[in-house]
Design a protein around this motif. Structure first.
Motif, mmCIF file in Angstrom:
data_model
loop_
_atom_site.group_PDB
_atom_site.id
_atom_site.type_symbol
_atom_site.label_atom_id
_atom_site.label_comp_id
_atom_site.label_asym_id
_atom_site.label_seq_id
_atom_site.Cartn_x
_atom_site.Cartn_y
_atom_site.Cartn_z
ATOM 1 N N VAL A 41 0.942 -1.282 -0.061
ATOM 2 C CA VAL A 41 -0.087 -0.009 -0.217
ATOM 3 C C VAL A 41 0.804 1.210 0.017
ATOM 4 O O VAL A 41 0.520 2.131 -0.763
ATOM 5 C CB VAL A 41 -1.043 -0.007 1.236
ATOM 6 N N ARG A 42 1.911 1.278 0.790
ATOM 7 C CA ARG A 42 2.845 2.378 0.983
ATOM 8 C C ARG A 42 3.548 2.592 -0.332
ATOM 9 O O ARG A 42 4.002 3.978 -0.725
ATOM 10 C CB ARG A 42 3.649 1.953 2.020
ATOM 11 N N GLU A 43 4.116 1.646 -0.995
ATOM 12 C CA GLU A 43 5.159 1.732 -1.960
ATOM 13 C C GLU A 43 4.548 1.404 -3.353
ATOM 14 O O GLU A 43 5.374 1.940 -4.413
ATOM 15 C CB GLU A 43 6.271 0.867 -1.637
ATOM 16 N N ILE A 44 3.584 0.890 -3.737
ATOM 17 C CA ILE A 44 3.365 0.372 -5.083
ATOM 18 C C ILE A 44 2.013 1.409 -5.153
ATOM 19 O O ILE A 44 0.795 1.131 -4.841
ATOM 20 C CB ILE A 44 2.954 -0.797 -4.982
ATOM 21 N N LYS A 45 1.942 2.356 -6.024
ATOM 22 C CA LYS A 45 0.689 3.170 -6.512
ATOM 23 C C LYS A 45 0.072 2.779 -7.617
ATOM 24 O O LYS A 45 0.685 2.213 -8.415
ATOM 25 C CB LYS A 45 1.337 4.873 -6.534
ATOM 26 N N GLY A 46 -1.183 2.932 -7.758
ATOM 27 C CA GLY A 46 -1.833 2.688 -8.890
ATOM 28 C C GLY A 46 -2.419 1.056 -8.614
ATOM 29 O O GLY A 46 -3.214 0.754 -10.014
ATOM 30 N N ILE A 47 -2.358 0.418 -7.852
ATOM 31 C CA ILE A 47 -2.711 -0.758 -7.514
ATOM 32 C C ILE A 47 -3.441 -0.980 -6.274
ATOM 33 O O ILE A 47 -2.885 -0.252 -5.169
ATOM 34 C CB ILE A 47 -1.825 -1.866 -7.657
ATOM 35 N N SER A 48 -4.785 -1.099 -6.264
ATOM 36 C CA SER A 48 -5.392 -1.244 -4.730
ATOM 37 C C SER A 48 -5.264 -2.701 -4.331
ATOM 38 O O SER A 48 -5.348 -3.685 -5.052
ATOM 39 C CB SER A 48 -7.105 -1.296 -5.182
ATOM 40 N N PHE A 49 -4.763 -2.676 -2.991
ATOM 41 C CA PHE A 49 -4.652 -3.957 -2.243
ATOM 42 C C PHE A 49 -5.542 -4.018 -1.122
ATOM 43 O O PHE A 49 -5.971 -2.870 -0.650
ATOM 44 C CB PHE A 49 -3.217 -3.986 -1.694
ATOM 45 N N CYS A 50 -6.104 -5.270 -0.732
ATOM 46 C CA CYS A 50 -6.760 -5.377 0.309
ATOM 47 C C CYS A 50 -6.396 -6.551 1.346
ATOM 48 O O CYS A 50 -5.633 -7.498 0.782
ATOM 49 C CB CYS A 50 -8.283 -5.654 -0.040
ATOM 50 N N TYR A 51 -6.458 -6.446 2.491
ATOM 51 C CA TYR A 51 -5.845 -7.302 3.580
ATOM 52 C C TYR A 51 -7.163 -8.069 4.251
ATOM 53 O O TYR A 51 -8.017 -7.391 4.783
ATOM 54 C CB TYR A 51 -5.212 -6.744 4.561
ATOM 55 N N VAL A 52 -7.223 -9.298 4.243
ATOM 56 C CA VAL A 52 -8.218 -9.942 4.906
ATOM 57 C C VAL A 52 -7.451 -11.082 5.980
ATOM 58 O O VAL A 52 -6.637 -11.963 5.416
ATOM 59 C CB VAL A 52 -9.001 -11.010 3.894
ATOM 60 N N THR A 53 -7.889 -11.000 6.929
ATOM 61 C CA THR A 53 -7.495 -11.825 8.133
ATOM 62 C C THR A 53 -7.945 -13.271 8.184
ATOM 63 O O THR A 53 -8.950 -13.254 7.553
ATOM 64 C CB THR A 53 -7.542 -11.217 9.448
ATOM 65 N N SER A 54 -7.419 -14.092 8.748
ATOM 66 C CA SER A 54 -8.103 -15.412 8.767
ATOM 67 C C SER A 54 -9.218 -15.553 9.436
ATOM 68 O O SER A 54 -10.289 -16.267 8.856
ATOM 69 C CB SER A 54 -6.922 -16.381 9.454
#
Length: 158
Positions: A89-102
């Motif tokens: 999220v901090r370093e790669i712009k232009g791509i949306s990331f999402c985080y899903v916990t177990s």
């Protein structure tokens, strides 16, 4: 002339990319083979591009994260999924990331379990190209989007 010699090839071809209409094409064998081989080469190239584009995001993330992690002088390395997500999220712009916990995954699985338990598998799903919900337990399927023949399929045991 030999009776087994084929002079021309007749086939049907989509006129538009949305597969809305077909046209009949008749070509001499040599012309058909030249065109067929050219299209086949394009398809192989597109398959390669599609694979490398999808692999490219993951490969880029892994390469950048590995490099950054190894260059941290204070030992603040990327060692788990949350740290990798934060880095992305901090370093790669232009791509949306999402985080899903177990836990979130488990909660969603529990919410969907009843629905999946009530579901009925439709044999031959991969051959259908059009799916239209009729009600909560039935869908209409077609072999092609423009097919006039449709089939009603039950998708729920209720």
């Amino acid at each position: 002339m030999d009776d087994n010699v084929v002079d021309s090839i007749q086939y049907q071809q989509w006129t538009q990319t949305d597969r809305s209409s077909l046209k009949t094409v008749v070509q001499p064998v040599e012309e058909f083979l030249d065109e067929f081989m050219a299209v086949l080469k394009k398809l192989q190239y597109h398959d390669f591009i599609a694979k490398t584009a999808a692999d490219g995001v993951a490969g880029t993330l892994k390469r950048l994260a590995t490099k950054a992690s190894l260059q941290h002088p204070d030992g603040n390395h990327i060692l788990n999924a949350k740290q990798l997500f934060d880095f992305a999220v901090r370093e790669i712009k232009g791509i949306s990331f999402c985080y899903v916990t177990s836990n979130e995954h488990r909660e969603e699985a529990d919410l969907l379990r009843d629905r999946f338990d009530r579901s009925i598998t439709i044999p031959g799903t991969q051959k259908f190209h059009n799916f239209k919900p009729i009600d909560k337990s039935t869908i209409e399927v077609k072999n092609y989007s423009t097919s006039s023949k449709a089939y009603k399929k039950r998708v729920s045991k209720l």
